[in-house]
Design an enzyme around this catalytic site. Structure first.
Site, short mmCIF file in Angstrom:
data_model
loop_
_atom_site.label_atom_id
_atom_site.label_comp_id
_atom_site.label_asym_id
_atom_site.label_seq_id
_atom_site.Cartn_x
_atom_site.Cartn_y
_atom_site.Cartn_z
CG ASP A 66 -0.27 -0.45 2.50
OD1 ASP A 66 0.97 -0.44 2.55
OD2 ASP A 66 -0.97 -0.80 3.46
CG ASN A 134 -8.74 -1.11 12.36
OD1 ASN A 134 -7.78 -1.76 11.94
ND2 ASN A 134 -9.22 -0.07 11.70
CG HIS A 136 -5.68 -1.94 9.17
ND1 HIS A 136 -5.73 -0.61 9.53
CD2 HIS A 136 -4.37 -2.26 9.22
CE1 HIS A 136 -4.51 -0.16 9.76
NE2 HIS A 136 -3.67 -1.15 9.59
CD GLU A 141 -8.72 1.21 7.92
OE1 GLU A 141 -8.70 0.37 8.84
OE2 GLU A 141 -8.02 2.24 7.95
#
Ligand code: F6R
Length: 240
Positions: A66, A134, A136, A141
């Site tokens: 990414d 979280n 990810h 996400e």
């Protein structure tokens, strides 16, 4: 999904060893790489082993997960800058064989092209992943579709907050990124996920205990035939 626990030093060395095994067996291997704090020790081990001539990266191709949207490759917050600093400058890879999505021209067309390029290179032989608090993986996400390909994404508040530690202020953290999708990641032949620290413990517990669900992106890894997670004591602390 296999689970390996140990100290950060032990796990950094084990994960690096997995990469070395793949490259020594297949000198033109395709490596999937991550940024963030987690892989820095693994990359240091790889650089050391390359200097000791235990592994050569001259034939490999690399694809990063990414990049922040809107950031130049020369910017010291870019993931291209990070990779040059922590890995590419320390090993004998040909820089033209290293691929990091461009944050400057992040577009749907570039995203589509990236998946094609990876497929044309023969697919990723080994992929390293970190994990967000979280759950990810890459910048996928919670709520990301399991069949997603490389795409542009808005970062959640929680990710912006997590990543703000690396910026002067939270306002400087980019709000968007371009990321390999979950389906793209799942195509890798072998996946190693690395998690260090207490702030990863809840995501790791849910990953181990819960059924795969799009509300926890990393949980897709349970469906992968060759995925190992490397967790230090802190990240494993809610399992005891
Ligand atoms: C980085 C990436 C992210 C990180 C994750 C953990 O390329 O894809 O998913 O792996 O946010 O970041 P660190 O390692 O900084 O805790």
């Amino acid at each position: 999904m296999k689970i390996i626990t140990g100290t950060i030093e032990e796990l950094d060395a084990l994960v690096a060893q997995e990469f070395v095994k793949v490259v020594n067996k297949k000198p033109n291997a395709v490596l999937g790489l991550a940024t963030g704090t987690t892989p820095i020790g693994v990359y240091a081990n790889l650089s050391k082993m390359c200097k000791e001539h235990k592994v050569f990266f001259t034939g490999v191709k690399t694809y990063n997960l990414d990049e922040y949207k809107g950031i130049d490759p020369e910017n010291d917050q870019s993931y291209r800058y990070f990779m040059n600093k922590y890995l590419f400058s320390g090993i004998d890879v040909k820089i033209e064989n290293t691929h990091v999505l461009s944050g400057k021209i992040a577009s749907d067309a570039e995203a589509e092209k990236y998946d094609e390029e990876i497929a044309n290179a023969g697919g990723i032989d080994i992929q390293i992943l970190g994990i967000g608090s979280n759950g990810h993986i890459a910048f996928n996400e919670p709520g990301t579709k399991f069949d997603s390909k490389t795409h542009i994404v808005a970062l959640t508040e929680s990710t912006i907050k997590d990543n703000s530690r690396l910026f002067k202020s939270i306002d400087e953290v980019p709000t968007h990124a371009i990321t390999m999708g979950l389906a793209t990641i799942m195509k890798a032949k072998k996946i190693v996920l690395v998690a260090y620290g207490k702030n990863k413990a809840l995501a790791i517990k849910k990953l181990i205990e819960d059924e795969p669900s799009e509300s926890l992106p990393c949980s897709i890894l349970k469906k992968h035939p060759d995925c190992t997670i490397y967790v230090d004591e802190d990240a494993y602390s809610l399992m005891k």
